[in-house]
Design a protein around this motif. Structure first.
Motif, PDB file in Angstrom:
ATOM      1  N   THR A 130     -45.336 -71.444  30.566  1.00 53.09           N
ATOM      2  CA  THR A 130     -44.700 -71.631  29.261  1.00 53.09           C
ATOM      3  C   THR A 130     -45.643 -71.238  28.130  1.00 53.09           C
ATOM      4  O   THR A 130     -45.258 -70.503  27.212  1.00 53.09           O
ATOM      5  N   GLY A 133     -46.141 -67.454  28.129  1.00 52.80           N
ATOM      6  CA  GLY A 133     -44.964 -66.773  27.562  1.00 52.80           C
ATOM      7  C   GLY A 133     -44.878 -66.935  26.063  1.00 52.80           C
ATOM      8  O   GLY A 133     -44.586 -65.978  25.337  1.00 52.80           O
ATOM      9  N   LEU A 134     -45.144 -68.152  25.574  1.00 51.66           N
ATOM     10  CA  LEU A 134     -45.107 -68.384  24.129  1.00 51.66           C
ATOM     11  C   LEU A 134     -46.199 -67.597  23.408  1.00 51.66           C
ATOM     12  O   LEU A 134     -45.994 -67.114  22.282  1.00 51.66           O
ATOM     13  N   SER A 135     -47.359 -67.450  24.051  1.00 45.21           N
ATOM     14  CA  SER A 135     -48.423 -66.676  23.410  1.00 45.21           C
ATOM     15  C   SER A 135     -48.047 -65.195  23.330  1.00 45.21           C
ATOM     16  O   SER A 135     -48.355 -64.531  22.344  1.00 45.21           O
ATOM     17  N   PHE A 136     -47.364 -64.667  24.359  1.00 49.48           N
ATOM     18  CA  PHE A 136     -46.906 -63.284  24.293  1.00 49.48           C
ATOM     19  C   PHE A 136     -45.845 -63.102  23.210  1.00 49.48           C
ATOM     20  O   PHE A 136     -45.841 -62.094  22.497  1.00 49.48           O
ATOM     21  N   VAL A 137     -44.960 -64.069  23.074  1.00 50.67           N
ATOM     22  CA  VAL A 137     -43.962 -64.010  22.003  1.00 50.67           C
ATOM     23  C   VAL A 137     -44.651 -64.053  20.642  1.00 50.67           C
ATOM     24  O   VAL A 137     -44.300 -63.310  19.722  1.00 50.67           O
ATOM     25  N   GLY A 138     -45.658 -64.906  20.504  1.00 48.63           N
ATOM     26  CA  GLY A 138     -46.402 -64.998  19.244  1.00 48.63           C
ATOM     27  C   GLY A 138     -47.140 -63.717  18.906  1.00 48.63           C
ATOM     28  O   GLY A 138     -47.224 -63.326  17.743  1.00 48.63           O
ATOM     29  N   ALA A 140     -46.219 -60.692  19.875  1.00 53.07           N
ATOM     30  CA  ALA A 140     -45.246 -59.635  19.630  1.00 53.07           C
ATOM     31  C   ALA A 140     -44.468 -59.834  18.330  1.00 53.07           C
ATOM     32  O   ALA A 140     -43.895 -58.883  17.807  1.00 53.07           O
ATOM     33  N   MET A 141     -44.462 -61.047  17.795  1.00 51.21           N
ATOM     34  CA  MET A 141     -43.683 -61.347  16.594  1.00 51.21           C
ATOM     35  C   MET A 141     -44.393 -60.809  15.352  1.00 51.21           C
ATOM     36  O   MET A 141     -45.575 -61.045  15.171  1.00 51.21           O
ATOM     37  N   TRP A 145     -42.198 -62.204   9.817  1.00 53.29           N
ATOM     38  CA  TRP A 145     -41.097 -62.950  10.425  1.00 53.29           C
ATOM     39  C   TRP A 145     -41.558 -64.352  10.802  1.00 53.29           C
ATOM     40  O   TRP A 145     -40.856 -65.333  10.587  1.00 53.29           O
ATOM     41  N   PHE A 146     -42.766 -64.442  11.358  1.00 55.71           N
ATOM     42  CA  PHE A 146     -43.309 -65.750  11.689  1.00 55.71           C
ATOM     43  C   PHE A 146     -43.500 -66.585  10.424  1.00 55.71           C
ATOM     44  O   PHE A 146     -43.240 -67.793  10.420  1.00 55.71           O
TER      45      PHE A 146
END
Length: 154
Positions: A130, A133-138, A140-141, A145-146
Motif C-alpha cells: 500500500t 503504491g501510494l508513493s508511486f501515485v505521489g 506521478a501526480m 494537482w496535489f
C-alpha cells in the motif's frame, strides 16, 4: 569541475535574458497598467499621463532596457494594485515561503523515514504494498494537482 560550472553559468546568461525579454514582451502586449484610467472622468488625459509616466509609449526594446536596468539595481517597480514596492512585497512573502518549504520538507522526511522503516521491517505485507503504491501515485501526480487536493481536503 569549477570550469564546467562556470561555463554552464555563463551559458545560462543569454538564456535568462532571452526568456525575460520574451516574458516582458508577452506581458506588455496583454496587460495595460493604465487601463483602469480609461473609464474615469478625466479619461484620455489621465490615461496619456499614466502611459508617459510608465513609458509604455516607448518601443518594446527601450522599455525592456529600462526595466532590465532597474531590475538589476533592485528596483522592481510598484504594484499597480496596491502602489507598494514589488521588492518589499517579495521580501515579505519570501520569509513565509521559506518557512513553508522548511516545515514541508521536515514533515515529509519524518513520514518517509517512518514508512520506509516500517516497510523494511514488514516486507511484503499489505501495508508495504500500500505504501509503495501510494508513493508511486505521489511521484506521478503533478504538484499543482496535489496542491489543489491539499487545499480542498486539508
Amino acid at each position: 569541475m569549477l570550469t564546467y560550472i562556470t561555463r554552464r553559468a555563463l551559458y545560462s546568461i543569454p538564456v535568462i535574458i532571452i526568456a525575460s525579454f520574451l516574458l516582458f514582451w508577452f506581458v506588455s502586449g496583454t496587460f495595460d497598467p493604465c487601463a483602469k484610467l480609461r473609464g474615469t472622468r478625466e479619461g484620455a488625459a489621465s490615461y496619456a499621463r499614466c502611459q508617459k509616466r510608465l513609458g509604455t509609449t516607448e518601443p518594446i526594446l527601450v522599455q525592456y532596457k529600462s526595466w532590465l536596468g532597474d531590475a538589476a539595481q533592485g528596483d522592481l517597480g510598484k504594484s499597480s494594485r496596491t502602489n507598494e514596492d514589488v521588492a518589499a512585497m517579495l521580501s515579505r512573502s519570501l520569509w513565509y515561503t521559506v518557512q513553508l518549504i522548511f516545515w514541508g520538507i521536515l514533515f515529509s522526511a519524518v513520514v518517509a523515514v517512518a514508512l520506509g522503516v516500517y516497510s523494511a521491517v514488514k516486507q511484503y505485507s499489505v501495508l508495504d504494498y500500500t505504501f509503495t503504491g501510494l508513493s508511486f501515485v505521489g511521484l506521478a501526480m503533478p504538484p499543482f494537482w496535489f496542491g489543489l487536493l491539499a487545499i480542498q481536503f486539508l
